[in-house]
Scaffold this motif. Structure first.
Motif, short mmCIF file in Angstrom:
data_model
loop_
_atom_site.label_atom_id
_atom_site.label_comp_id
_atom_site.label_asym_id
_atom_site.label_seq_id
_atom_site.Cartn_x
_atom_site.Cartn_y
_atom_site.Cartn_z
N LEU A 118 0.84 -1.21 0.00
CA LEU A 118 0.00 0.00 0.00
C LEU A 118 0.87 1.25 0.00
O LEU A 118 0.57 2.22 -0.70
CB LEU A 118 -0.95 -0.01 1.19
N ALA A 119 1.95 1.23 0.77
CA ALA A 119 2.81 2.42 0.86
C ALA A 119 3.50 2.72 -0.47
O ALA A 119 3.56 3.88 -0.88
CB ALA A 119 3.85 2.22 1.97
N VAL A 120 4.01 1.70 -1.14
CA VAL A 120 4.71 1.98 -2.40
C VAL A 120 3.74 2.35 -3.51
O VAL A 120 4.06 3.18 -4.37
CB VAL A 120 5.66 0.84 -2.84
N LEU A 121 2.55 1.76 -3.49
CA LEU A 121 1.57 2.12 -4.52
C LEU A 121 0.98 3.51 -4.28
O LEU A 121 0.41 4.10 -5.20
CB LEU A 121 0.45 1.08 -4.58
N ALA A 122 1.14 4.04 -3.08
CA ALA A 122 0.67 5.41 -2.81
C ALA A 122 1.48 6.41 -3.63
O ALA A 122 1.00 7.50 -3.94
CB ALA A 122 0.78 5.72 -1.32
N ASP A 123 2.70 6.04 -4.00
CA ASP A 123 3.56 6.94 -4.78
C ASP A 123 3.23 6.91 -6.27
O ASP A 123 3.22 7.94 -6.92
CB ASP A 123 5.03 6.59 -4.58
N ARG A 124 2.99 5.69 -6.79
CA ARG A 124 2.69 5.56 -8.22
C ARG A 124 2.25 4.13 -8.51
O ARG A 124 2.59 3.21 -7.77
CB ARG A 124 3.90 5.93 -9.06
N PRO A 125 1.54 3.93 -9.61
CA PRO A 125 1.18 2.57 -10.03
C PRO A 125 2.43 1.78 -10.42
O PRO A 125 3.39 2.35 -10.94
CB PRO A 125 0.27 2.77 -11.24
N MET A 126 2.43 0.47 -10.13
CA MET A 126 3.58 -0.38 -10.45
C MET A 126 3.11 -1.78 -10.76
O MET A 126 2.03 -2.19 -10.34
CB MET A 126 4.52 -0.49 -9.24
N HIS A 127 3.95 -2.53 -11.46
CA HIS A 127 3.67 -3.96 -11.63
C HIS A 127 4.36 -4.71 -10.49
O HIS A 127 5.12 -4.13 -9.71
CB HIS A 127 4.03 -4.48 -13.03
N GLY A 128 4.09 -6.01 -10.37
CA GLY A 128 4.52 -6.79 -9.21
C GLY A 128 6.01 -6.73 -8.92
O GLY A 128 6.42 -6.51 -7.78
N TYR A 129 6.83 -6.93 -9.95
CA TYR A 129 8.27 -6.93 -9.69
C TYR A 129 8.79 -5.53 -9.35
O TYR A 129 9.74 -5.39 -8.59
CB TYR A 129 9.04 -7.56 -10.86
N GLN A 130 8.15 -4.50 -9.88
CA GLN A 130 8.53 -3.14 -9.48
C GLN A 130 8.26 -2.95 -7.99
O GLN A 130 9.04 -2.31 -7.29
CB GLN A 130 7.75 -2.10 -10.28
N ILE A 131 7.15 -3.49 -7.51
CA ILE A 131 6.81 -3.39 -6.09
C ILE A 131 7.89 -4.07 -5.26
O ILE A 131 8.37 -3.52 -4.26
CB ILE A 131 5.41 -4.00 -5.82
N ILE A 132 8.28 -5.28 -5.67
CA ILE A 132 9.30 -6.02 -4.93
C ILE A 132 10.60 -5.23 -4.87
O ILE A 132 11.20 -5.06 -3.80
CB ILE A 132 9.53 -7.41 -5.58
N TYR A 133 11.05 -4.72 -6.02
CA TYR A 133 12.31 -3.98 -6.05
C TYR A 133 12.23 -2.65 -5.32
O TYR A 133 13.20 -2.21 -4.72
CB TYR A 133 12.80 -3.80 -7.49
N GLU A 134 11.08 -2.02 -5.34
CA GLU A 134 10.91 -0.76 -4.62
C GLU A 134 11.01 -1.00 -3.11
O GLU A 134 11.64 -0.22 -2.39
CB GLU A 134 9.56 -0.12 -4.97
N ILE A 135 10.40 -2.07 -2.63
CA ILE A 135 10.49 -2.40 -1.20
C ILE A 135 11.93 -2.72 -0.83
O ILE A 135 12.45 -2.26 0.19
CB ILE A 135 9.54 -3.56 -0.84
N GLU A 136 12.61 -3.48 -1.70
CA GLU A 136 14.02 -3.80 -1.44
C GLU A 136 14.86 -2.54 -1.38
O GLU A 136 15.70 -2.37 -0.49
CB GLU A 136 14.55 -4.74 -2.51
N GLU A 137 14.63 -1.63 -2.31
CA GLU A 137 15.40 -0.38 -2.35
C GLU A 137 15.13 0.48 -1.12
O GLU A 137 16.05 1.01 -0.50
CB GLU A 137 15.06 0.40 -3.61
N ARG A 138 13.87 0.59 -0.74
CA ARG A 138 13.53 1.43 0.41
C ARG A 138 14.04 0.84 1.72
O ARG A 138 14.27 1.57 2.68
CB ARG A 138 12.01 1.64 0.49
N SER A 139 14.23 -0.49 1.77
CA SER A 139 14.74 -1.12 2.98
C SER A 139 16.26 -1.13 3.01
O SER A 139 16.86 -1.67 3.92
CB SER A 139 14.23 -2.56 3.10
N GLY A 140 16.88 -0.54 1.99
CA GLY A 140 18.33 -0.55 1.93
C GLY A 140 18.89 -1.95 1.65
O GLY A 140 20.01 -2.26 2.01
N GLY A 141 18.07 -2.79 1.03
CA GLY A 141 18.51 -4.13 0.68
C GLY A 141 18.32 -5.16 1.79
O GLY A 141 18.68 -6.32 1.61
#
Length: 193
Positions: A59-82
């Protein structure tokens, strides 16, 4: 180097027996290093998050912009610093659940589904803004445990492998003594109050 230090003590010389690629002497040591790395990655560097955390993160990453599934996964990884990369096996069922709840919609284009928040999804994401994001708690889960210590252990294992493959028998024995002392000291750290 003497065969006594490249044979059974470090593992078989030829690993081409279905156990992966052949490596020069020290194959057993390399296997141990691989196992150590795998253990760190599975138990230390990849913290398990609960279903609610995956849901909140999506929900938090989609609040920024629409994404497909793998974009969501990579966005969470990036925001968590890996420190946290949710698996597709946890993300895609959660996306389906969020769609069933009416919090997201999926639009297919070019063979990919792009997910975006509905008004109800935006309201739920906004209601969670005052709480820390799930990846922030994953990143704070003791940085030494999640990144610094495993990296130091891997560097130590690499140094031990270098001594095993190119050191003299005396150097190998000195390295064993250093590693034994380091192990004792690490356990004494845990014994402290």
């Amino acid at each position: 180097m003497s065969d006594s230090f490249t044979g059974d003590w470090f593992g078989p010389r030829d690993r081409g027996q279905g156990h992966g690629p052949a490596r020069p002497g020290g194959g057993g040591l390399f296997e141990a290093m691989d196992q150590l790395r795998d253990m760190f990655e599975q138990k230390v560097m990849s913290p398990r998050m609960g279903r609610g955390d995956v849901r909140a993160a999506i929900l938090a990453v989609l609040a920024d912009r629409p994404m497909h599934g793998y974009q969501i996964i990579y966005e969470i990884e990036e925001r968590s610093g890996g420190t946290w990369k949710p698996s597709p096996g946890s993300v895609y069922p959660t996306l389906q659940l969020l769609a069933d709840e009416g919090l997201i919609t999926a639009e297919e284009a070019g063979g990919k589904k792009t997910y975006s928040l509905t008004e109800a999804g935006r309201a739920e994401a906004a209601a969670s803004e005052d709480r820390s994001a799930p990846w922030e708690s994953a990143g704070r889960k003791d940085a030494a445990r999640s990144t610094v210590l495993p990296k130091a252990g891997a560097k130590l294992a690499q140094a031990a492998a270098q001594v095993a493959t190119s050191g003299s028998p005396e150097q190998v024995q000195q390295a064993v003594e250093v590693l034994d002392e380091a192990r004792r000291k690490l356990y004494s750290i845990l014994a402290q109050d």
